[in-house]
Write a protein that holds these residues in place. Structure first.
Motif, PDB file in Angstrom:
ATOM      1  N   SER A   1      -2.284   3.681  -4.048  1.00  0.00           N
ATOM      2  CA  SER A   1      -1.904   2.708  -3.028  1.00  0.00           C
ATOM      3  C   SER A   1      -2.832   1.493  -3.074  1.00  0.00           C
ATOM      4  O   SER A   1      -2.404   0.352  -2.955  1.00  0.00           O
ATOM      5  CB  SER A   1      -1.914   3.349  -1.653  1.00  0.00           C
ATOM      6  OG  SER A   1      -3.153   3.957  -1.393  1.00  0.00           O
TER       7      SER A   1
ATOM      8  N   GLU B   1      -4.783   7.716  -2.768  1.00  0.00           N
ATOM      9  CA  GLU B   1      -5.289   6.438  -2.265  1.00  0.00           C
ATOM     10  C   GLU B   1      -5.579   5.478  -3.402  1.00  0.00           C
ATOM     11  O   GLU B   1      -5.478   4.273  -3.240  1.00  0.00           O
ATOM     12  CB  GLU B   1      -6.561   6.659  -1.445  1.00  0.00           C
ATOM     13  CG  GLU B   1      -6.304   6.958   0.006  1.00  0.00           C
ATOM     14  CD  GLU B   1      -5.386   5.943   0.688  1.00  0.00           C
ATOM     15  OE1 GLU B   1      -4.363   6.383   1.234  1.00  0.00           O
ATOM     16  OE2 GLU B   1      -5.663   4.732   0.686  1.00  0.00           O
TER      17      GLU B   1
ATOM     18  N   HIS C   1       0.835  -1.215   0.000  1.00  0.00           N
ATOM     19  CA  HIS C   1       0.000   0.000   0.000  1.00  0.00           C
ATOM     20  C   HIS C   1       0.869   1.264   0.000  1.00  0.00           C
ATOM     21  O   HIS C   1       0.734   2.134  -0.868  1.00  0.00           O
ATOM     22  CB  HIS C   1      -0.913  -0.024   1.231  1.00  0.00           C
ATOM     23  CG  HIS C   1      -1.796   1.175   1.356  1.00  0.00           C
ATOM     24  ND1 HIS C   1      -3.100   1.186   0.946  1.00  0.00           N
ATOM     25  CD2 HIS C   1      -1.551   2.420   1.844  1.00  0.00           C
ATOM     26  CE1 HIS C   1      -3.625   2.384   1.168  1.00  0.00           C
ATOM     27  NE2 HIS C   1      -2.703   3.153   1.717  1.00  0.00           N
TER      28      HIS C   1
ATOM     29  N   TYR D   1     -10.336   7.912   1.094  1.00  0.00           N
ATOM     30  CA  TYR D   1      -9.984   6.488   0.987  1.00  0.00           C
ATOM     31  C   TYR D   1     -11.006   5.735   0.139  1.00  0.00           C
ATOM     32  O   TYR D   1     -10.642   4.899  -0.685  1.00  0.00           O
ATOM     33  CB  TYR D   1      -9.925   5.838   2.368  1.00  0.00           C
ATOM     34  CG  TYR D   1      -8.763   6.267   3.218  1.00  0.00           C
ATOM     35  CD1 TYR D   1      -7.459   5.984   2.836  1.00  0.00           C
ATOM     36  CD2 TYR D   1      -8.967   6.930   4.425  1.00  0.00           C
ATOM     37  CE1 TYR D   1      -6.388   6.356   3.634  1.00  0.00           C
ATOM     38  CE2 TYR D   1      -7.904   7.303   5.226  1.00  0.00           C
ATOM     39  CZ  TYR D   1      -6.617   7.018   4.829  1.00  0.00           C
ATOM     40  OH  TYR D   1      -5.567   7.385   5.623  1.00  0.00           O
TER      41      TYR D   1
ATOM     42  N   HIS E   1       1.760   4.512  -2.738  1.00  0.00           N
ATOM     43  CA  HIS E   1       1.847   5.966  -2.513  1.00  0.00           C
ATOM     44  C   HIS E   1       3.231   6.465  -2.923  1.00  0.00           C
ATOM     45  O   HIS E   1       3.380   7.505  -3.558  1.00  0.00           O
ATOM     46  CB  HIS E   1       1.677   6.294  -1.025  1.00  0.00           C
ATOM     47  CG  HIS E   1       0.264   6.259  -0.529  1.00  0.00           C
ATOM     48  ND1 HIS E   1      -0.719   7.049  -1.055  1.00  0.00           N
ATOM     49  CD2 HIS E   1      -0.319   5.547   0.475  1.00  0.00           C
ATOM     50  CE1 HIS E   1      -1.867   6.816  -0.388  1.00  0.00           C
ATOM     51  NE2 HIS E   1      -1.645   5.908   0.537  1.00  0.00           N
TER      52      HIS E   1
HETATM   53 ZN    ZN Z   1      -2.968   5.215   2.021  1.00  0.00          ZN
END
Ligand code: ZN
Length: 496
Positions: free
Chosen positions: A298, A295, A265, A420, A269
């Motif tokens: 990621s 987001e 994740h 998110y 980013h």
């Molecule tokens: Zn994140």
């Protein structure tokens, strides 16, 4: 060459240098700094934030921006310079209405709050954190009053800071669709044969996890010549410029998945920041364009790629060999079923793809209640638990597993969480499109991530903040954000 812009550049350089120094202190606080350092370091951060504020918000900068925003002047600027001027004008608009003294105090407060929160979380003691959290919330309510536009709600204004153009009106529809889809799918999971993933809680030595984690970050393309992987309480990414991007993880010796997926994740980013072109880095447009787009990157790596079978085909042996004792009797298929198991649980960062957006929905609704003055800070734990019961059917046994789990609020980040869920939806839309252009599964099975990463670098990463999320989605996929791709993805994955 525009002389006004040249002059503006000297201010940008100073602002960037101060901003980078502040970020480095934050990085240090979260990773290596001794616990006792925090009080003094927060004072230093407060002073530097004051300098930063004056470098960003001063009469000359505002004069220069006004001049440069004027039609004729603008014509002499290139596309990068135009984007810089627009972004700066927008950023300044956010902080210029806040008095410098209050701005500095808030930076100090949130810097100290990080360690107060961490301690409260460790000891399951919400009451020790309550006064600090309440002070943050009251300050943000006051800041909102300085800035809010007529007819706009405080929370809508805060949402817009993270994701331009998204208000509670759009998000209510967005989350409504997600709820309609996820809740029945979750019920369906309960009727299915339960997935046994007891292997995940066996012993996984920390040093071996660190070794595999480093391999994994490199495998997806994280460049250790320009990046660092460290440990912190809560995994995060911090970028100074495209040649210094830092990610963290947290190793749990009785949970294999935790560090694996947090590393993929955060590497996602990190790749975004490393991919920003040299011409943009160290400028106000030198980072990812929005929290939602960040987001999406990621989550694209963590979920769309990292939880697929094809991704693990070339590296399963390596994982199994790293943890011979704990994984000897586990097959690749069992592992894939394990990492995709959907089951309501307490912790957002450890949750599966299906329930993830419900965790976000809880936070979104609580934040909105707080800023609409419908909920007091002291009542947050109870309200939190109620919503978990309502949407996920579970009640956290402790605040550590409930309201204290996330770092965000201690940093003053309210309005951030919905990004998110937006990120999930953007990732699904990008994947749907890329799957038609690239042989995605074949590339993954061959262990050839480069063309996938390159596509994202070319179309998303390199542009920094010079294009908005929806502009990029339009250019790449031919339409703005459309939640249907995410709904279809979840239904296909969990409905079968
Ligand atoms: Zn994140």
């Amino acid at each position: 060459m525009n002389t006004n812009f040249e002059e503006l550049k000297t201010y940008i350089e100073r602002q960037t240098a101060l901003g980078t120094a502040i970020s480095m202190l934050h990085w240090d606080n979260e990773t290596l700094a001794p616990k006792e350092a925090i009080k003094n370091t927060s004072g230093i951060i407060g002073i530097l934030s004051g300098e930063y504020y004056h470098a960003a918000v001063n009469d000359r900068v505002m004069e220069l921006l006004d001049l440069l925003l004027e039609g004729k002047e603008q014509e002499t600027l290139d596309w990068k310079e135009k984007a810089i001027v627009h972004t700066m004008a927008k950023d300044i608009d956010i902080i210029k209405k806040i008095p410098a003294k209050e701005y500095m105090e808030f930076q100090e407060l949130t810097s100290e709050a990080a360690s107060i929160w961490a301690k409260a979380k460790q000891t399951n003691d919400f009451s020790s954190y309550l006064p600090t959290l309440d002070k943050i919330i009251q300050t943000l309510k006051r800041f909102a009053k300085y800035r809010v536009k007529p007819g706009q709600s405080s929370y809508d204004m805060m949402l817009n800071d993270y994701e331009e153009g998204f208000t509670t009106k759009e998000l209510d529809i967005f989350f409504g669709k997600i709820r309609e889809t996820v809740v029945p799918l979750l019920k369906k999971q309960k009727e299915k044969q339960p997935v046994n993933k007891a292997y995940n809680e066996r012993y996984y030595a920390k040093d071996k996890q660190a070794e595999f984690g480093r391999f994994l970050a490199e495998y997806v393309g994280f460049d250790f010549q320009r990046g660092v992987l460290a440990e912190s309480e809560h995994p995060f990414t911090m970028e100074f410029h495209n040649h210094d991007v830092r990610i963290t993880t947290h190793y749990l010796e009785n949970n294999l998945e935790s560090s694996i997926f947090s590393i993929i994740h955060e590497a996602g980013h990190g790749l975004y920041e490393m991919g920003v072109q040299d011409a943009l880095t160290l400028t106000p447009v030198g980072h990812g364009t929005s929290m939602g787009m960040h987001e999406s990157q990621s989550r694209f790596f963590e979920n769309m790629l990292g939880r697929s079978r094809s991704f693990w085909v070339p590296i399963w042996d390596r994982l199994q060999n790293t943890f011979q004792e704990s994984l000897a009797d586990v097959t690749l298929d069992q592992f894939i079923a394990g990492i995709n198991k959907a089951e309501p649980d307490f912790i957002r960062t450890e949750s599966d793809e299906l329930t993830y957006s419900l965790h976000i929905m809880v936070r979104y609704e609580l934040e909105r209640m707080i800023f609409n003055n419908e909920l007091e800070t002291k009542d947050l734990p109870a309200a939190w638990n109620e919503k978990y019961q309502e949407y996920l059917g579970i009640t956290p046994p402790t605040d550590t597993l409930g309201v204290l789990q996330d770092l965000h609020w201690s940093g003053g980040s309210f309005g951030y969480f919905p990004s998110y869920a937006i990120g999930n939806a953007v990732a699904a839309q990008l994947y749907h499109y890329m799957d038609q252009k690239l042989p995605m599964e074949k590339l993954l099975e061959e262990g050839n991530i480069a063309p996938i990463r390159e596509f994202l670098r070319e179309n998303v990463h390199q542009w920094g903040m010079t294009k908005t999320t929806n502009e990029m989605l339009m250019e790449i996929t031919g339409e703005p954000l459309n939640v249907e791709y995410y709904i279809t993805y979840l239904t296909k994955k969990y409905g079968e």
